[in-house]
Scaffold this motif. Structure first.
Motif, mmCIF file in Angstrom:
data_model
loop_
_atom_site.group_PDB
_atom_site.id
_atom_site.type_symbol
_atom_site.label_atom_id
_atom_site.label_comp_id
_atom_site.label_asym_id
_atom_site.label_seq_id
_atom_site.Cartn_x
_atom_site.Cartn_y
_atom_site.Cartn_z
ATOM 1 N N GLN A 106 2.832 11.254 55.932
ATOM 2 C CA GLN A 106 1.807 11.920 56.733
ATOM 3 C C GLN A 106 2.149 11.816 58.221
ATOM 4 O OE1 GLN A 106 -2.117 10.358 56.056
ATOM 5 N NE2 GLN A 106 -3.033 11.453 57.788
ATOM 6 N N LYS A 107 2.087 12.942 58.918
ATOM 7 C CA LYS A 107 2.335 12.946 60.356
ATOM 8 C C LYS A 107 1.131 12.339 61.057
ATOM 9 C CE LYS A 107 4.304 13.979 64.276
ATOM 10 N NZ LYS A 107 5.476 13.211 64.761
ATOM 11 N N ILE A 108 1.357 11.254 61.775
ATOM 12 C CA ILE A 108 0.279 10.533 62.448
ATOM 13 C C ILE A 108 0.444 10.704 63.952
ATOM 14 C CG2 ILE A 108 -0.841 8.313 62.801
ATOM 15 C CD1 ILE A 108 -1.028 9.188 59.935
ATOM 16 N N ASP A 109 -0.604 11.166 64.624
ATOM 17 C CA ASP A 109 -0.587 11.261 66.084
ATOM 18 C C ASP A 109 -0.995 9.900 66.632
ATOM 19 O OD1 ASP A 109 -0.528 12.031 68.689
ATOM 20 O OD2 ASP A 109 -2.408 13.174 68.628
ATOM 21 N N ALA A 110 -0.025 9.006 66.652
ATOM 22 C CA ALA A 110 -0.319 7.624 67.006
ATOM 23 C C ALA A 110 0.576 7.182 68.152
ATOM 24 C CB ALA A 110 -0.103 6.710 65.794
ATOM 25 N N ALA A 111 0.180 6.092 68.792
ATOM 26 C CA ALA A 111 0.987 5.517 69.857
ATOM 27 C C ALA A 111 2.312 5.038 69.281
ATOM 28 C CB ALA A 111 0.227 4.358 70.501
ATOM 29 N N ASP A 154 -5.789 2.619 61.029
ATOM 30 C CA ASP A 154 -6.877 1.654 60.831
ATOM 31 C C ASP A 154 -6.562 0.376 61.609
ATOM 32 O OD1 ASP A 154 -8.729 -0.208 59.931
ATOM 33 O OD2 ASP A 154 -8.687 0.504 57.862
ATOM 34 N N GLU A 155 -7.188 0.223 62.773
ATOM 35 C CA GLU A 155 -6.892 -0.937 63.610
ATOM 36 C C GLU A 155 -7.273 -2.242 62.930
ATOM 37 O OE1 GLU A 155 -7.794 -2.676 68.119
ATOM 38 O OE2 GLU A 155 -8.583 -0.720 67.500
ATOM 39 N N SER A 156 -8.381 -2.249 62.183
ATOM 40 C CA SER A 156 -8.797 -3.478 61.503
ATOM 41 C C SER A 156 -7.771 -3.894 60.453
ATOM 42 C CB SER A 156 -10.173 -3.291 60.858
ATOM 43 O OG SER A 156 -10.136 -2.282 59.851
ATOM 44 N N TYR A 157 -7.133 -2.900 59.822
ATOM 45 C CA TYR A 157 -6.083 -3.221 58.838
ATOM 46 C C TYR A 157 -4.868 -3.822 59.537
ATOM 47 C CZ TYR A 157 -2.773 -2.520 54.974
ATOM 48 O OH TYR A 157 -1.836 -2.714 53.981
ATOM 49 N N THR A 179 7.538 5.270 42.950
ATOM 50 C CA THR A 179 6.235 4.634 43.148
ATOM 51 C C THR A 179 6.223 3.777 44.404
ATOM 52 O OG1 THR A 179 5.830 4.617 40.771
ATOM 53 C CG2 THR A 179 4.488 3.139 42.112
ATOM 54 N N PHE A 180 7.294 3.025 44.625
ATOM 55 C CA PHE A 180 7.366 2.182 45.814
ATOM 56 C C PHE A 180 7.280 3.022 47.080
ATOM 57 C CE2 PHE A 180 9.992 0.222 49.160
ATOM 58 C CZ PHE A 180 9.264 -0.936 49.368
ATOM 59 N N LEU A 181 8.054 4.102 47.170
ATOM 60 C CA LEU A 181 8.025 4.928 48.364
ATOM 61 C C LEU A 181 6.671 5.597 48.549
ATOM 62 C CD1 LEU A 181 11.506 6.703 48.439
ATOM 63 C CD2 LEU A 181 10.712 4.828 49.877
ATOM 64 N N ARG A 182 6.082 6.084 47.477
ATOM 65 C CA ARG A 182 4.766 6.721 47.584
ATOM 66 C C ARG A 182 3.719 5.743 48.111
ATOM 67 N NH1 ARG A 182 4.779 8.605 42.971
ATOM 68 N NH2 ARG A 182 3.561 7.056 41.826
ATOM 69 N N ASN A 183 3.724 4.524 47.579
ATOM 70 C CA ASN A 183 2.749 3.525 48.014
ATOM 71 C C ASN A 183 3.066 2.995 49.408
ATOM 72 O OD1 ASN A 183 1.368 3.826 45.629
ATOM 73 N ND2 ASN A 183 2.314 2.061 44.637
ATOM 74 N N LEU A 184 4.352 2.932 49.749
ATOM 75 C CA LEU A 184 4.732 2.506 51.097
ATOM 76 C C LEU A 184 4.265 3.537 52.120
ATOM 77 C CD1 LEU A 184 6.334 0.201 52.525
ATOM 78 C CD2 LEU A 184 8.336 1.700 52.445
ATOM 79 N N ALA A 185 4.404 4.822 51.807
ATOM 80 C CA ALA A 185 3.940 5.873 52.712
ATOM 81 C C ALA A 185 2.430 5.814 52.890
ATOM 82 C CB ALA A 185 4.362 7.247 52.179
ATOM 83 N N ALA A 186 1.705 5.546 51.805
ATOM 84 C CA ALA A 186 0.248 5.429 51.899
ATOM 85 C C ALA A 186 -0.147 4.216 52.739
ATOM 86 C CB ALA A 186 -0.352 5.333 50.500
ATOM 87 N N ASP A 187 0.592 3.127 52.581
ATOM 88 C CA ASP A 187 0.303 1.927 53.368
ATOM 89 C C ASP A 187 0.566 2.184 54.845
ATOM 90 O OD1 ASP A 187 -0.327 -1.069 53.213
ATOM 91 O OD2 ASP A 187 1.548 -1.068 54.356
ATOM 92 N N TYR A 188 1.631 2.923 55.147
ATOM 93 C CA TYR A 188 1.900 3.258 56.548
ATOM 94 C C TYR A 188 0.761 4.072 57.138
ATOM 95 C CZ TYR A 188 3.330 6.047 60.495
ATOM 96 O OH TYR A 188 3.330 6.675 61.711
ATOM 97 N N ALA A 189 0.268 5.074 56.418
ATOM 98 C CA ALA A 189 -0.808 5.922 56.921
ATOM 99 C C ALA A 189 -2.045 5.082 57.238
ATOM 100 C CB ALA A 189 -1.140 7.011 55.908
ATOM 101 N N ARG A 190 -2.349 4.120 56.382
ATOM 102 C CA ARG A 190 -3.497 3.252 56.641
ATOM 103 C C ARG A 190 -3.236 2.348 57.845
ATOM 104 N NH1 ARG A 190 -6.020 -1.422 52.612
ATOM 105 N NH2 ARG A 190 -7.775 -1.990 53.995
ATOM 106 N N TRP A 191 -2.036 1.779 57.899
ATOM 107 C CA TRP A 191 -1.673 0.876 58.997
ATOM 108 C C TRP A 191 -1.727 1.596 60.341
ATOM 109 C CZ3 TRP A 191 2.579 1.094 62.322
ATOM 110 C CH2 TRP A 191 2.852 -0.069 63.053
ATOM 111 N N ALA A 192 -1.278 2.843 60.377
ATOM 112 C CA ALA A 192 -1.201 3.586 61.632
ATOM 113 C C ALA A 192 -2.561 4.059 62.127
ATOM 114 C CB ALA A 192 -0.275 4.785 61.464
#
Length: 228
Positions: free
Chosen positions: A34-39, A214-217, A199-212
């Motif tokens: 997912q393209k994230i407009d993040a710092a 969600d500041e609390s995460y 599966t690893f890459l799919r879940n890693l991509a999802a984890d990145y999207a949350r990390w980027a």
């Protein structure tokens, strides 16, 4: 005792080891991100440079599990040393179907442009019949995986894996052509590798999207030992 080393072949505890089957498996997988407009601090590159302990939190398929190596081998406490329990491998050998459960010791190293995962150690377990074949004395093993990423307008993660196993075939399989044994083993290993990679890459991509996003995460991750 198996030896580790990027260029050194494994050596078994006996000089009588004489492999006659050679299994080679290579597979690549690409996962759009997912393209994230993040710092910049929350960029995909920044995420992939996090301490390697993060990978223990990524869910794997088929009851596979990645844990710090110290949970399996107490003397191995390096922050980049891991134990990977691989899903059972089912070899459909004519007349003698075989199921083995691999346990892999792996090193994970972060580089500026990639993450490298390497292993020269694998222990097989299974049924009493499998144990009677003494397979752990009859093979050498080597796996190299490289994770790379593209942080452009179309971000993605990529995994490239190469597995090599040289096997001294048990006499029980003497009548099975070696090329057939190699194809059966390569097919079983390729199937499991495909499931692990995708599966690893799919879940890693999802984890990145949350990390980027969600500041609390991110804060919770920073509170974990060894993770910033």
């Amino acid at each position: 005792m198996l030896r580790r080393g990027f260029l050194l072949p494994l050596m078994l505890g006996t000089s009588a080891f004489s492999p006659d089957a050679f299994i080679r498996v290579s597979r690549s997988a690409v996962q759009p991100v997912q393209k994230i407009d993040a710092a910049a601090a929350c960029s995909l590159s920044g995420y992939m440079q996090l301490p390697v302990e993060q990978y223990c939190g990524i869910e794997l398929p088929m009851q596979a599990k990645l844990t710090p190596a110290s949970e399996v081998w107490p003397t191995r406490s390096g922050s980049n040393e891991f134990a990977l329990r691989v899903p059972p491998l089912r070899f459909s050998i004519p007349g003698v179907p075989l199921v083995v459960e691999p346990l892999v010791f792996a090193l994970v190293q972060t580089r500026p442009d990639c993450v490298q995962i390497s292993s020269d150690e694998c222990t097989l377990s299974g049924s009493p019949f499998m144990e009677s074949l003494r397979l752990n004395e009859r093979f050498t093993f080597r796996v190299r995986t490289q994770l790379t990423w593209d942080d452009s307008e179309t971000p993605a993660m990529r995994a490239d894996t190469r597995i090599e196993a040289d096997v001294e075939t048990p006499s029980l399989f003497a009548l099975v052509p070696r090329n057939l044994l190699e194809r059966i083993a390569a097919s079983a290993m390729s199937l499991v590798l495909h499931q692990l990679q995708s599966t690893f890459l799919r879940n890693l991509a999802a984890d990145y999207a949350r990390w980027a996003t969600d500041e609390s995460y991110r804060e919770a991750r920073r509170a974990q030992p060894g993770v910033r």
